[in-house]
Design a protein around this motif. Sequence first.
Motif, PDB file in Angstrom:
ATOM      1  N   LEU A 158       3.365  12.723 -11.285  1.00 51.94           N
ATOM      2  CA  LEU A 158       4.134  13.126 -12.394  1.00 51.94           C
ATOM      3  C   LEU A 158       4.846  12.216 -13.255  1.00 51.94           C
ATOM      4  N   GLU A 159       5.381  11.158 -12.360  1.00 55.66           N
ATOM      5  CA  GLU A 159       5.973  10.119 -13.345  1.00 55.66           C
ATOM      6  C   GLU A 159       5.262   8.853 -13.792  1.00 55.66           C
ATOM      7  N   GLY A 160       4.014   8.773 -13.072  1.00 54.26           N
ATOM      8  CA  GLY A 160       2.947   7.483 -13.531  1.00 54.26           C
ATOM      9  C   GLY A 160       3.415   6.349 -12.914  1.00 54.26           C
ATOM     10  N   ASN A 161       3.672   5.327 -13.820  1.00 48.83           N
ATOM     11  CA  ASN A 161       3.978   3.984 -13.612  1.00 48.83           C
ATOM     12  C   ASN A 161       5.539   3.762 -13.140  1.00 48.83           C
ATOM     13  N   LYS A 162       6.304   4.886 -13.792  1.00 49.94           N
ATOM     14  CA  LYS A 162       7.735   4.792 -13.347  1.00 49.94           C
ATOM     15  C   LYS A 162       8.033   4.989 -11.993  1.00 49.94           C
ATOM     16  N   ALA A 163       7.146   5.764 -11.496  1.00 46.40           N
ATOM     17  CA  ALA A 163       7.595   6.314 -10.017  1.00 46.40           C
ATOM     18  C   ALA A 163       7.286   4.779  -8.996  1.00 46.40           C
ATOM     19  N   LEU A 164       6.565   3.631  -9.339  1.00 47.79           N
ATOM     20  CA  LEU A 164       6.410   2.807  -8.340  1.00 47.79           C
ATOM     21  C   LEU A 164       7.648   2.083  -7.758  1.00 47.79           C
TER      22      LEU A 164
ATOM     23  N   THR B  10       8.636  -4.060  10.610  1.00 45.25           N
ATOM     24  CA  THR B  10       7.916  -2.987  10.060  1.00 45.25           C
ATOM     25  C   THR B  10       8.077  -2.639   8.521  1.00 45.25           C
ATOM     26  N   LEU B  11       8.666  -3.595   7.902  1.00 49.04           N
ATOM     27  CA  LEU B  11       8.825  -3.473   6.546  1.00 49.04           C
ATOM     28  C   LEU B  11       7.440  -3.549   5.964  1.00 49.04           C
ATOM     29  N   LEU B  12       6.678  -4.711   6.201  1.00 48.50           N
ATOM     30  CA  LEU B  12       5.439  -4.729   5.228  1.00 48.50           C
ATOM     31  C   LEU B  12       4.434  -4.038   5.638  1.00 48.50           C
ATOM     32  N   PRO B  13       4.228  -3.403   6.960  1.00 47.77           N
ATOM     33  CA  PRO B  13       3.178  -2.334   7.158  1.00 47.77           C
ATOM     34  C   PRO B  13       3.704  -1.199   6.605  1.00 47.77           C
ATOM     35  N   GLY B  14       5.067  -0.848   6.468  1.00 54.92           N
ATOM     36  CA  GLY B  14       5.561   0.576   5.992  1.00 54.92           C
ATOM     37  C   GLY B  14       5.162   0.824   4.450  1.00 54.92           C
ATOM     38  N   LEU B  15       5.108  -0.648   3.926  1.00 57.27           N
ATOM     39  CA  LEU B  15       4.905  -0.645   2.502  1.00 57.27           C
ATOM     40  C   LEU B  15       3.197  -0.772   2.018  1.00 57.27           C
ATOM     41  N   MET B  16       2.591  -0.907   3.032  1.00 57.17           N
ATOM     42  CA  MET B  16       1.124  -1.131   2.596  1.00 57.17           C
ATOM     43  C   MET B  16       0.514   0.267   2.361  1.00 57.17           C
ATOM     44  N   PRO B  17       0.838   1.570   2.829  1.00 54.26           N
ATOM     45  CA  PRO B  17       0.350   2.848   2.332  1.00 54.26           C
ATOM     46  C   PRO B  17       0.508   3.105   0.739  1.00 54.26           C
ATOM     47  N   VAL B  18       1.673   2.432   0.344  1.00 48.37           N
ATOM     48  CA  VAL B  18       1.773   2.727  -1.380  1.00 48.37           C
ATOM     49  C   VAL B  18       0.714   2.320  -1.938  1.00 48.37           C
ATOM     50  N   LEU B  19      -0.215   1.355  -1.714  1.00 49.64           N
ATOM     51  CA  LEU B  19      -1.368   0.962  -2.432  1.00 49.64           C
ATOM     52  C   LEU B  19      -2.269   2.248  -2.310  1.00 49.64           C
ATOM     53  N   ALA B  20      -2.437   2.791  -1.136  1.00 49.19           N
ATOM     54  CA  ALA B  20      -3.282   3.913  -0.820  1.00 49.19           C
ATOM     55  C   ALA B  20      -2.902   5.166  -1.732  1.00 49.19           C
ATOM     56  N   TYR B  21      -1.681   5.397  -1.752  1.00 49.35           N
ATOM     57  CA  TYR B  21      -1.098   6.448  -2.587  1.00 49.35           C
ATOM     58  C   TYR B  21      -1.076   6.387  -3.987  1.00 49.35           C
ATOM     59  N   VAL B  22      -0.953   4.818  -4.618  1.00 46.82           N
ATOM     60  CA  VAL B  22      -1.387   4.870  -5.881  1.00 46.82           C
ATOM     61  C   VAL B  22      -2.797   5.003  -6.316  1.00 46.82           C
ATOM     62  N   ALA B  23      -3.511   4.591  -5.489  1.00 45.35           N
ATOM     63  CA  ALA B  23      -4.913   4.494  -5.571  1.00 45.35           C
ATOM     64  C   ALA B  23      -5.559   5.973  -5.581  1.00 45.35           C
ATOM     65  N   THR B  24      -4.985   6.874  -4.658  1.00 44.96           N
ATOM     66  CA  THR B  24      -5.166   8.199  -4.650  1.00 44.96           C
ATOM     67  C   THR B  24      -4.812   8.931  -5.830  1.00 44.96           C
ATOM     68  N   ALA B  25      -3.634   8.473  -6.260  1.00 43.05           N
ATOM     69  CA  ALA B  25      -2.954   9.348  -7.381  1.00 43.05           C
ATOM     70  C   ALA B  25      -3.677   9.048  -8.891  1.00 43.05           C
ATOM     71  N   HIS B  26      -4.332   7.671  -8.901  1.00 48.98           N
ATOM     72  CA  HIS B  26      -5.176   7.304 -10.067  1.00 48.98           C
ATOM     73  C   HIS B  26      -6.495   7.965  -9.713  1.00 48.98           C
ATOM     74  N   ALA B  27      -7.049   8.076  -8.659  1.00 45.97           N
ATOM     75  CA  ALA B  27      -8.396   8.948  -8.590  1.00 45.97           C
ATOM     76  C   ALA B  27      -8.099  10.402  -8.898  1.00 45.97           C
ATOM     77  N   LEU B  28      -7.194  11.170  -8.561  1.00 46.71           N
ATOM     78  CA  LEU B  28      -7.039  12.473  -8.749  1.00 46.71           C
ATOM     79  C   LEU B  28      -6.726  12.370 -10.273  1.00 46.71           C
TER      80      LEU B  28
END
Length: 529
Positions: A53-59, A83-101
């Motif tokens: 819904l928010e696009g790049n503004k949501a990052l 756990t900070l870095l591991p916790g942030l890693m899924p963001v890359l997957a969320y961005v890629a999934t949103a882009h694919a959708l």
Amino acid sequence: MTDMRDVHRIWRVFAFMAVYVVLDLFTGPYAAFLPNGQVWHPAAGLALVFLLLEGNKALLPLLLTIVLAQWLAPFPVENTVNTLLPGLMPVLAYVATAHALRRGLPDGGFFADHRSLLRLTGVIVAGALFGTLLHTGALVAISGNTQILSVDVLIRYWMAEIAGMLIGMPLFYLLCREDSRADFVQAVCKRETLGCALAISVILAGAWLRPDDRILTFYLLFLPLAWAAARQGMAGVIVAAVVLEAGVTTAILLAGWPGPQMPDVQVLLLTLTLAGFLTGVAVDRSRRASAELRQSLRLAAAGEMAGALAHELNQPLTALSAYGSACARLIESNGDDALLRKTVGAMVAESRRASDVLKRLREFFRSGSTALEPLPVARLIAAATAPFVERARLRGVEFVVAPAPEACLLGDRVQLEIVVRNLLSNAFEEVEQASIASPRVVVESGAGDGWAWIRVRDSGSGIPNKIRARLFEPFVSMKASGMGLGLAISRVIIETHGGTLTVEAGTHGILKIRLPLDAGDVEASDDPH
């Protein structure tokens, strides 16, 4: 207006952050390493919707929210790692999934048909696997503990991410969009939907009271899910699936269940959910087809009626025009009265216009034909609004016509004037009958990206949510004496021109026409809304 939109966006961002943190505290990635395991991660679905819904503004807000959630997460002592870095890693997957959708389902039609549902599922499964590998890989790299990469832990985390996206995303998507929220809430509040949710809760309670038959009891969940899908379509299935996942998560966190059995439960829950989604999509498609057929039949009947009216009224209108012309000739021969000449001229012009309108409507409903011609937007608006200027003055209505863009349509002048005048007539009737202190009707227009738009808004009480979804159906009217054909016919005319006629969300009545520009027209301006 811009300031208010910024305020609304700030509230949306803070609401997202608060809900995400709460969900992550109870079902976040750390739960995958606890003895009870992790069932689903709805925060992943919320993050996906926020990005859609928010696009790049949501990052940036998403990254800050995950950092806050990681800081508050109650990790067990034996897993005290950075756990900070591991916790942030899924963001890359969320961005890629949103882009694919966005690329695969650009219009957000996630449940339009079975192909869209399967495409959505495939993208989510791949995106969840990508996020799982990134998260666990980062944990191994930081902690040096290779046991984290066990098959059991990977499957639990992966399944939880799939469930969070596949079940959480449609729920949050429907609730976050103004055009779908009211219909979804209305479907949820029906007795059948609440009854299915109650049945799921009772079955889950029985499963935890009889541990030996727990897996077998889960198969009873097919019954309420199938019932919800058959009776309420996707809205019922989404509610039932959320209740199912939340109930199992709550039971596991409170009662406890050995981690090794979690993959079986997760696969079973996802199988139930997908079966319900497939049924819900089929039910929704069947209902849409039935509604479209009914609307086509009603419009066909309306067309027959319009043709009959055109035939019956054409002769009196022709006679009226002839009498007016005769009056004009008598005035010229017996003495010229400027006011009388002007009045008679207006009578002749309006009778001819009425005859043209009936003729074009009859041709349109008989053959669907349109007399296309280059039509400047400013000319269309000027012709459609002219009869309402005097009405606004006499009735004390503030009538504002914003400057029109220098853009040109390719359309049927008479038919498009019918549509704009119909919208204006409805707006004036609304503000005149509502006893408003400051009645106001505004016409705005603009052009850009190959489209022109015309918006008619009034200061009335707005369109009730229960009518909004059916506003353009034949024989649906907000007026006690209305037939409910004006907006239905108007929408058919606009769609025949390749455009759209929609109602916008708001506290007042706002209807918007969107039409393609003439291919040779290159003028463009932005829609401020």
